[in-house]
Design a protein around this motif. Sequence first.
Motif, PDB file in Angstrom:
ATOM      1  N   ALA A 142       0.826  -1.224   0.000  1.00 56.79           N
ATOM      2  CA  ALA A 142       0.000   0.000   0.000  1.00 56.79           C
ATOM      3  C   ALA A 142       0.852   1.263   0.000  1.00 56.79           C
ATOM      4  O   ALA A 142       0.425   2.295  -0.509  1.00 56.79           O
ATOM      5  N   ASP A 143       2.079   1.217   0.554  1.00 52.65           N
ATOM      6  CA  ASP A 143       2.908   2.419   0.591  1.00 52.65           C
ATOM      7  C   ASP A 143       3.287   2.901  -0.805  1.00 52.65           C
ATOM      8  O   ASP A 143       3.622   4.077  -1.005  1.00 52.65           O
ATOM      9  N   PHE A 201       1.268   2.803  -3.369  1.00 51.99           N
ATOM     10  CA  PHE A 201       0.112   3.367  -4.100  1.00 51.99           C
ATOM     11  C   PHE A 201      -0.073   4.826  -3.679  1.00 51.99           C
ATOM     12  O   PHE A 201      -1.044   5.179  -3.026  1.00 51.99           O
ATOM     13  N   ASN A 202       0.883   5.671  -4.033  1.00 52.01           N
ATOM     14  CA  ASN A 202       0.777   7.053  -3.541  1.00 52.01           C
ATOM     15  C   ASN A 202       0.838   8.068  -4.691  1.00 52.01           C
ATOM     16  O   ASN A 202       1.405   9.122  -4.558  1.00 52.01           O
ATOM     17  N   LEU A 203       0.232   7.658  -5.817  1.00 45.22           N
ATOM     18  CA  LEU A 203       0.259   8.606  -6.949  1.00 45.22           C
ATOM     19  C   LEU A 203      -0.649   9.806  -6.712  1.00 45.22           C
ATOM     20  O   LEU A 203      -0.388  10.906  -7.196  1.00 45.22           O
ATOM     21  N   LEU A 204      -1.755   9.644  -5.970  1.00 46.12           N
ATOM     22  CA  LEU A 204      -2.707  10.726  -5.786  1.00 46.12           C
ATOM     23  C   LEU A 204      -2.275  11.631  -4.643  1.00 46.12           C
ATOM     24  O   LEU A 204      -2.821  11.591  -3.548  1.00 46.12           O
ATOM     25  N   ARG A 205      -1.258  12.398  -4.869  1.00 42.93           N
ATOM     26  CA  ARG A 205      -0.791  13.294  -3.812  1.00 42.93           C
ATOM     27  C   ARG A 205      -0.324  14.593  -4.465  1.00 42.93           C
ATOM     28  O   ARG A 205      -0.375  14.747  -5.684  1.00 42.93           O
ATOM     29  N   GLN A 219      -2.010  16.275   1.469  1.00 45.64           N
ATOM     30  CA  GLN A 219      -2.418  15.172   0.573  1.00 45.64           C
ATOM     31  C   GLN A 219      -1.189  14.318   0.277  1.00 45.64           C
ATOM     32  O   GLN A 219      -0.519  14.492  -0.733  1.00 45.64           O
ATOM     33  N   THR A 220      -0.894  13.339   1.176  1.00 45.93           N
ATOM     34  CA  THR A 220       0.330  12.546   0.989  1.00 45.93           C
ATOM     35  C   THR A 220       0.152  11.476  -0.062  1.00 45.93           C
ATOM     36  O   THR A 220       1.127  10.966  -0.596  1.00 45.93           O
ATOM     37  N   GLY A 221      -1.098  11.067  -0.292  1.00 44.69           N
ATOM     38  CA  GLY A 221      -1.314   9.969  -1.222  1.00 44.69           C
ATOM     39  C   GLY A 221      -1.150   8.618  -0.550  1.00 44.69           C
ATOM     40  O   GLY A 221      -1.311   7.576  -1.190  1.00 44.69           O
ATOM     41  N   ASN A 222      -0.816   8.636   0.746  1.00 39.85           N
ATOM     42  CA  ASN A 222      -0.584   7.376   1.461  1.00 39.85           C
ATOM     43  C   ASN A 222      -1.861   6.956   2.183  1.00 39.85           C
ATOM     44  O   ASN A 222      -2.380   7.668   3.042  1.00 39.85           O
ATOM     45  N   VAL A 223      -2.365   5.750   1.861  1.00 40.85           N
ATOM     46  CA  VAL A 223      -3.658   5.291   2.363  1.00 40.85           C
ATOM     47  C   VAL A 223      -3.690   5.228   3.895  1.00 40.85           C
ATOM     48  O   VAL A 223      -4.682   5.593   4.520  1.00 40.85           O
ATOM     49  N   GLU A 224      -2.578   4.835   4.510  1.00 44.48           N
ATOM     50  CA  GLU A 224      -2.565   4.714   5.978  1.00 44.48           C
ATOM     51  C   GLU A 224      -2.817   6.052   6.661  1.00 44.48           C
ATOM     52  O   GLU A 224      -3.532   6.133   7.656  1.00 44.48           O
ATOM     53  N   TYR A 265      -4.530   8.502   5.576  1.00 42.26           N
ATOM     54  CA  TYR A 265      -5.954   8.828   5.514  1.00 42.26           C
ATOM     55  C   TYR A 265      -6.713   8.005   6.520  1.00 42.26           C
ATOM     56  O   TYR A 265      -7.608   8.496   7.207  1.00 42.26           O
TER      57      TYR A 265
END
Lengths: 102, 647
Positions: A94-95, A97-101, B620-625, B627
């Motif tokens: 999951a780390d 998957f950070n394109l949306l930033r 907006q880091t884009g990191n799911v954790e 959020y």
Amino acid sequence: MTAVPIGWFLILGSLLFSIGALGVLIRRNVIIIFMSIELMLNAVNFVFVAFARQLHSLDGQVMVFFVMTVAAAEAAVGLAIIISVFRNRETVNADEFNLLRW
Amino acid sequence: MHEAITHTAVAVSYLWLIPALPALGVLVNLSLGALLGKGAVGFIAPGTVAGGFGVALYCLVQILQLPPGSALEQTLWPWISAGNLQVDIAFRVDALSAVMICVVTGVGFLIHIYSVGYMHDDPSYARYFIYLNLFTCAMLILVLADNLPLLFVGWEGVGLCSYLLIGFWFDKEANASAGKKAFVVNRVGDAGFLLGTFLLFWSLGVGTHSLSFQDIAAHAKSIPLDTVTLITLLLFVGATGKSAQLPLYVWLPDAMAGPTPVSALIHAATMVTAGVYMIARLNFLFVLAPATLTVVATIGALTALFAASIGLMQNDIKKVLAYSTVSQLGYMFLGVGVGAFSAGVFHLMTHAFFKGLLFLGSGSVIHGMHGEQDMRRMGGLRTYMPTTYRTFLIGTLAIAGVPGLAGFFSKDLILAHAFSSSPVLWLVGLCAAGMTAFYMFRLVFMTFWGECRADEHTKHHIHESPATMTVPLVLLAVLSIVGGYVGLPEMWAWGNRFDAFLAPVFAAAQGGEHHMEMGLEYALMAASVGVAVGGIALAYVLYVARPELPGQIADQAAGAYDLISNKYYVDELYDAVLVQPALKLSNLLWRVVDVGIVDGIVNGSARVVGASSSFWRRWQTGNVEHYAVSMLFGAVLILVFFAWHSS
């Protein structure tokens, strides 16, 4: 036979939910995160059922069916997304998957 | 005696056709003009105006058959409905409107026909006729309107068409800016007109008002004198703009940049007379304000003299006619200003005939000379263009006030009324009449007599215009002769039928009827004829018998000559006093207020938003954790909040 008091059910439900939440927060593998979400949902189901028994009402059990249905749909869609992501990025971490930033 | 006349109105259903037919011409030529080709466009446009002329004539016949004071009415639909203002789209034809619609459609039709020949080689043929039909439609709305707001719609419509047609050949800078000048100067007048209308509505008192002319007439007497004077003065400001009077006349000479038939139709025969029509239409209001009428008469007389004096020294054939138009409009205002409303309208009608004829004649000359407008390069054209020469001569005799032609009767009527009001105004008008005779014959002698001064190439190609142009000239020449016979002096033959026809419309204005002694009237007539003949004779001496004299006189009185030939430097004065300061102020507003303050505020707020965004977007880091943690944190906060509150 005396019934188990409602407090025990709530403690067990809270424990299961906390384990699930912790799993979502600290694990990196998307599939594990996914399983943790299922655990959180089932902790809620468990509490619903416990209250249904305590209050002699079927409403809680009906709600459980709804939750299970939604969980099934969510599992189908979620796994499809994970497979699609894996095909594109060759990872389930999951780390990454950070394109949306910003 | 006029109190006995009943004002009856007959409801009819065909009045809408009069403006609708030219509007139909606009629609057809606008949507299909390019497909149909020149032949069809040149048939449809005059055809619709001819249809309007037919209906207008029918209306005139109806009015003549009904008892005096009758009117035809048609209310189409409610237009403005707000509080106690209830304005309808309504048309009304009484004697005055009947005269106007016949002049507008009749002269308009002839000029449309003429334009078919004149504009034949123009690439924007369809656009020209669209504008011309649109103008006719707007002018008809103006004269048919039953209320002041609808009259204003027509008033603005003709102003727009005037702008479009002055700048018709807009690829030349001078033409475009001439159109702009006409538009801007007219705005000044229109502001006065609008303020007058507002003040009129405001002072009409309680109750629902339609601002129809009967409504205004019914309540006019209850308005205080000061207010009436202010209202009429403001309306007159509108008239000075539209009808090119002092001090707003400056746009009309420049308006000659448009095609010549346009000058004939809009800037001689119809639109510029709208101010006279408006005052005649509101005569019951203007007679309540004697001070305003004095202003109107004075401005009219001064304009007549002032413009005529400029006309003495112009060398452009159309400019002479333009100043002549300003001067003749001054006569009309002199007429309505001394209370002789029917005389003013009579001169309006005859002027439409002979000035339309003169402009079309000058157009024929320009057409034959391939665009040459400077009279110093003309001369001797009577042998090349006999029909144009003869008709032009008739128009010139009519405007100069030679007995027997239309202009003589109408101008004499105005001067007679001016004399019984104030001999000074009469004298000013008489001087202007002498100048008119002089500059018009100067024009004729320079253009049609003597040796041709054009270069060999042009001279070789001078030709008489085609029949589509000469036939309207002949018809207008006939009208310029016979048009005056509907309004003979009272003591001759059938007297002034025109005045009797219009009398019910001007019933409010004819309280103190004064009949002049016959001897005095003949004396005034003799004076008019005397100055006309004098002017003609002087022009003959200076431009035919002794052509070296004008140059010597110019050398002798160089100061006066410079002043007049530069049009009294009025344009330069306006430029220095009004235009340049306005430009400087606009420049200041642009650079300081607009760029500095307005743009500064707008761009500044955008910059603040941008700066704060560049900080907050880091969240907006884009990191799911991350959020998930914030969601959990939020959920816990909500839980704590409820736990806190329920305990």
